[in-house]
Design an enzyme around this catalytic site. Structure first.
Site, PDB file in Angstrom:
ATOM      1  N   ASN A   1      41.026  51.871  42.735  1.00 24.09           N
ATOM      2  CA  ASN A   1      41.016  52.750  43.912  1.00 24.09           C
ATOM      3  C   ASN A   1      41.431  52.012  45.186  1.00 24.09           C
ATOM      4  O   ASN A   1      41.171  52.484  46.295  1.00 24.09           O
ATOM      5  CB  ASN A   1      39.648  53.434  44.076  1.00 24.09           C
ATOM      6  CG  ASN A   1      38.511  52.448  44.210  1.00 24.09           C
ATOM      7  OD1 ASN A   1      38.719  51.285  44.485  1.00 24.09           O
ATOM      8  ND2 ASN A   1      37.292  52.921  44.024  1.00 24.09           N
TER       9      ASN A   1
ATOM     10  N   ARG B   1      31.964  47.631  53.141  1.00 26.44           N
ATOM     11  CA  ARG B   1      30.553  47.885  52.864  1.00 26.44           C
ATOM     12  C   ARG B   1      29.789  47.978  54.185  1.00 26.44           C
ATOM     13  O   ARG B   1      30.039  47.203  55.119  1.00 26.44           O
ATOM     14  CB  ARG B   1      29.942  46.753  52.017  1.00 26.44           C
ATOM     15  CG  ARG B   1      30.332  46.810  50.547  1.00 26.44           C
ATOM     16  CD  ARG B   1      29.821  48.060  49.850  1.00 26.44           C
ATOM     17  NE  ARG B   1      30.241  48.153  48.460  1.00 26.44           N
ATOM     18  CZ  ARG B   1      31.269  48.871  48.015  1.00 26.44           C
ATOM     19  NH1 ARG B   1      32.012  49.573  48.864  1.00 26.44           N
ATOM     20  NH2 ARG B   1      31.539  48.936  46.724  1.00 26.44           N
TER      21      ARG B   1
ATOM     22  N   GLN C   1      22.796  54.141  50.726  1.00 29.16           N
ATOM     23  CA  GLN C   1      23.584  55.313  50.366  1.00 29.16           C
ATOM     24  C   GLN C   1      22.850  56.122  49.310  1.00 29.16           C
ATOM     25  O   GLN C   1      22.394  55.510  48.343  1.00 29.16           O
ATOM     26  CB  GLN C   1      24.959  54.889  49.847  1.00 29.16           C
ATOM     27  CG  GLN C   1      25.810  54.296  50.943  1.00 29.16           C
ATOM     28  CD  GLN C   1      27.261  54.070  50.544  1.00 29.16           C
ATOM     29  OE1 GLN C   1      28.080  53.746  51.369  1.00 29.16           O
ATOM     30  NE2 GLN C   1      27.590  54.248  49.287  1.00 29.16           N
TER      31      GLN C   1
ATOM     32  N   HIS D   1      30.743  58.181  51.663  1.00 29.78           N
ATOM     33  CA  HIS D   1      31.504  57.190  50.884  1.00 29.78           C
ATOM     34  C   HIS D   1      32.385  57.921  49.864  1.00 29.78           C
ATOM     35  O   HIS D   1      31.939  58.235  48.757  1.00 29.78           O
ATOM     36  CB  HIS D   1      30.519  56.250  50.175  1.00 29.78           C
ATOM     37  CG  HIS D   1      31.164  55.032  49.618  1.00 29.78           C
ATOM     38  ND1 HIS D   1      30.445  53.942  49.184  1.00 29.78           N
ATOM     39  CD2 HIS D   1      32.455  54.702  49.406  1.00 29.78           C
ATOM     40  CE1 HIS D   1      31.268  53.017  48.726  1.00 29.78           C
ATOM     41  NE2 HIS D   1      32.501  53.461  48.844  1.00 29.78           N
TER      42      HIS D   1
HETATM   43  P1  NAD Z   1      39.936  42.086  46.453  1.00 27.16           P
HETATM   44  O1  NAD Z   1      39.027  41.290  45.594  1.00 27.16           O
HETATM   45  O2  NAD Z   1      41.344  42.296  46.012  1.00 27.16           O
HETATM   46  O3  NAD Z   1      39.997  41.514  47.937  1.00 27.16           O
HETATM   47  C1  NAD Z   1      38.937  40.968  48.628  1.00 27.16           C
HETATM   48  C2  NAD Z   1      39.493  39.754  49.345  1.00 27.16           C
HETATM   49  O4  NAD Z   1      38.533  39.281  50.293  1.00 27.16           O
HETATM   50  C3  NAD Z   1      39.781  38.611  48.397  1.00 27.16           C
HETATM   51  O5  NAD Z   1      41.163  38.352  48.414  1.00 27.16           O
HETATM   52  C4  NAD Z   1      38.978  37.436  48.945  1.00 27.16           C
HETATM   53  O6  NAD Z   1      39.708  36.246  48.916  1.00 27.16           O
HETATM   54  C5  NAD Z   1      38.706  37.867  50.360  1.00 27.16           C
HETATM   55  N1  NAD Z   1      37.477  37.304  50.922  1.00 27.16           N
HETATM   56  C6  NAD Z   1      36.273  37.132  50.307  1.00 27.16           C
HETATM   57  N2  NAD Z   1      35.387  36.643  51.175  1.00 27.16           N
HETATM   58  C7  NAD Z   1      36.032  36.490  52.358  1.00 27.16           C
HETATM   59  C8  NAD Z   1      35.629  36.024  53.634  1.00 27.16           C
HETATM   60  N3  NAD Z   1      34.373  35.627  53.874  1.00 27.16           N
HETATM   61  N4  NAD Z   1      36.549  35.985  54.622  1.00 27.16           N
HETATM   62  C9  NAD Z   1      37.837  36.376  54.399  1.00 27.16           C
HETATM   63  N5  NAD Z   1      38.262  36.836  53.192  1.00 27.16           N
HETATM   64  C10 NAD Z   1      37.374  36.897  52.188  1.00 27.16           C
HETATM   65  O7  NAD Z   1      39.204  43.501  46.619  1.00 27.16           O
HETATM   66  P2  NAD Z   1      39.749  44.853  47.252  1.00 27.16           P
HETATM   67  O8  NAD Z   1      40.172  45.770  46.167  1.00 27.16           O
HETATM   68  O9  NAD Z   1      40.695  44.540  48.336  1.00 27.16           O
HETATM   69  O10 NAD Z   1      38.374  45.413  47.832  1.00 27.16           O
HETATM   70  C11 NAD Z   1      37.701  44.750  48.885  1.00 27.16           C
HETATM   71  C12 NAD Z   1      36.337  45.384  49.117  1.00 27.16           C
HETATM   72  O11 NAD Z   1      36.504  46.734  49.560  1.00 27.16           O
HETATM   73  C13 NAD Z   1      35.488  45.512  47.848  1.00 27.16           C
HETATM   74  O12 NAD Z   1      34.776  44.328  47.566  1.00 27.16           O
HETATM   75  C14 NAD Z   1      34.568  46.647  48.197  1.00 27.16           C
HETATM   76  O13 NAD Z   1      33.412  46.178  48.850  1.00 27.16           O
HETATM   77  C15 NAD Z   1      35.375  47.491  49.160  1.00 27.16           C
HETATM   78  N6  NAD Z   1      35.833  48.754  48.514  1.00 27.16           N
HETATM   79  C16 NAD Z   1      35.444  49.932  49.080  1.00 27.16           C
HETATM   80  C17 NAD Z   1      35.826  51.124  48.493  1.00 27.16           C
HETATM   81  C18 NAD Z   1      35.452  52.446  49.101  1.00 27.16           C
HETATM   82  O14 NAD Z   1      35.465  53.464  48.417  1.00 27.16           O
HETATM   83  N7  NAD Z   1      35.138  52.484  50.394  1.00 27.16           N
HETATM   84  C19 NAD Z   1      36.595  51.112  47.317  1.00 27.16           C
HETATM   85  C20 NAD Z   1      37.021  49.891  46.818  1.00 27.16           C
HETATM   86  C21 NAD Z   1      36.614  48.718  47.396  1.00 27.16           C
END
Ligand code: NAD
Length: 385
Positions: free
Chosen positions: A147, A285, A314, A333
């Site tokens: 997603n 989050r 949530q 959400h």
């Molecule tokens: P991803 O794993 O591809 O990307 C997350 C990135 O954050 C990674 O590349 C990592 O290197 C980087 N990262 C980790 N800690 C960090 C920090 N302290 N500072 C800078 N960069 C950091 O994941 P994604 O698919 O891009 O998703 C990211 C987040 O979005 C998920 O973990 C989730 O919490 C959230 N999300 C929300 C929804 C929603 O419905 N709202 C859906 C999917 C994901």
């Protein structure tokens, strides 16, 4: 095996809903070349159906029951007498979605004596205490990329609607008014603004790519720096710290996973470094932000707007201040649970279950915790501290 699945409640108007469209587009691959979920046929649903609610059952029942497994699906997840708590002790697999999470705290993990797999239908497994899961040897997995584009689209929508003052202006139209001056006195173009994302993984990079044609200047802060080629292509400015990024940007997006050291990242201090009149979007989050500091920043004018779809807890309580704070563009959400996304994460859930139940390994990109430690995508994106 016993599979315990917590999903959000059915639509108040009943299930199935009247669908707006006949089908969803067919996507052939994810942007980085990762292949789409590939469970063994038959798929227990038609792509485009509402699968994430209790009656949708993620389309899992036919496969699981035909292989002799027990599936319990519920939205009753709170309190010691809930269906979730009363079935936890002998569940082998727990499936939960971030949109309506069954929080797997260390206490609950201790009670779940048979638990071997905590499966997130979607992305973001912070509702599972990853340290406790690792200590118990429980595998934690999710459907990486399922997603990500859905969320990227939602973020772009929120950026535009905040900066252009879309939601209040829509309200004027609905109410029969024609208050042009009131509509436009907080309305700007994003063209020429500086946009930055903290976290440029799958979602963050997709947002940068989508905003590029708007002629905004793009910035990012990220644990793993992007390639020089991508930086050149998008004309990106890399910031080594969130502090440096927020001082340079007009619009900031938050897209890092939640783990202990990212919790509360946006507090009074970091918000205080932002330019007056900045916009903050958070579809990552809720607990990445200090709830009350966000309200204070909106009241003081440090933030001109805040939007997102993630809260804590949530579902958010009816009196959660983010529901009514000024200049907010919050939604429940829902960004990662469009019908398009559901088809992908339901298929990915089936793929992971088939691997687990048939003794095959789960793709590394789906794995967050395995063999007592962060692994796969988990090792790249999370910390245990
Ligand atoms: P991803 O794993 O591809 O990307 C997350 C990135 O954050 C990674 O590349 C990592 O290197 C980087 N990262 C980790 N800690 C960090 C920090 N302290 N500072 C800078 N960069 C950091 O994941 P994604 O698919 O891009 O998703 C990211 C987040 O979005 C998920 O973990 C989730 O919490 C959230 N999300 C929300 C929804 C929603 O419905 N709202 C859906 C999917 C994901």
């Amino acid at each position: 095996m016993k599979i315990l699945c917590v999903l959000y409640p059915d639509p108040v108007t009943g299930y199935p809903p009247a669908y707006a469209r006949e089908d969803i587009p067919v996507i052939s691959t994810y942007p980085d070349g990762q292949t789409l979920p590939s469970p063994r046929a038959p798929l227990g649903f038609k792509p485009g159906q509402l699968l994430g609610c209790v009656s949708g059952e993620l389309g899992l029942r036919a496969y699981l029951e035909s292989h002799g497994h027990q599936l319990i699906v519920t939205s009753d997840r709170d309190g010691p007498y809930s269906v979730f708590e009363t079935n936890l002790a002998d569940a082998d697999v727990v499936i939960s979605q971030p949109f309506y999470p069954a929080y797997l705290s260390a206490d609950r993990i201790a009670k779940a004596r048979c638990l071997k797999l905590a499966l997130t239908a979607g992305i973001g497994s912070d509702h599972v205490d990853l340290k406790a899961a690792a200590a118990r040897g429980i595998t934690v997995a999710e459907q990486t990329f399922s997603n990500s584009i859905s969320v990227a689209e939602h973020v772009v929508m929120m950026v535009l609607s905040l900066v252009r003052n879309y939601l209040p202006s829509h309200e004027y139209a609905v109410e029969g008014d024609w208050n042009i001056a009131d509509c436009v006195s907080r309305s700007y173009d994003i063209e020429g603004m500086h946009f930055g994302t903290i976290g440029a993984g799958r979602i963050g990079l997709a947002i940068l790519r989508r905003l590029k044609p708007f002629d905004v200047r793009l910035h990012y802060n990220q644990r793993h720096r992007l390639s020089a080629e991508v930086e050149r292509e998008l004309n990106l400015t890399f910031h080594a710290t969130p502090e440096s990024l927020v001082q340079a940007c007009d619009i900031v997006n938050l897209q890092v996973p939640l783990y202990p050291s990212t919790e509360g990242m946006f507090d009074d201090n970091l918000l205080g470094l932002m330019k007056r009149g900045s916009y903050l979007v958070n579809c990552a989050r809720g607990r990445l932000c200090d709830q009350d500091a966000v309200v204070r920043a909106l009241n003081s004018g440090r933030l001109a707007g805040y939007a997102g779809d993630v809260w804590y807890p949530q579902p958010a309580p009816v009196d959660h201040p983010w529901r009514t704070m000024m200049h907010n563009g919050m939604t429940p959400h829902m960004s990662g649970s469009s019908l398009s996304a559901q088809a992908r994460y339901a298929a990915g859930t089936l793929e992971i279950l088939q691997c687990f139940l048939e003794g095959r390994s789960i793709r590394p990109e789906y794995v967050i915790v395995e063999h007592g430690q962060l692994a796969g995508t988990g090792a790249r994106s999370y910390n245990l501290t």
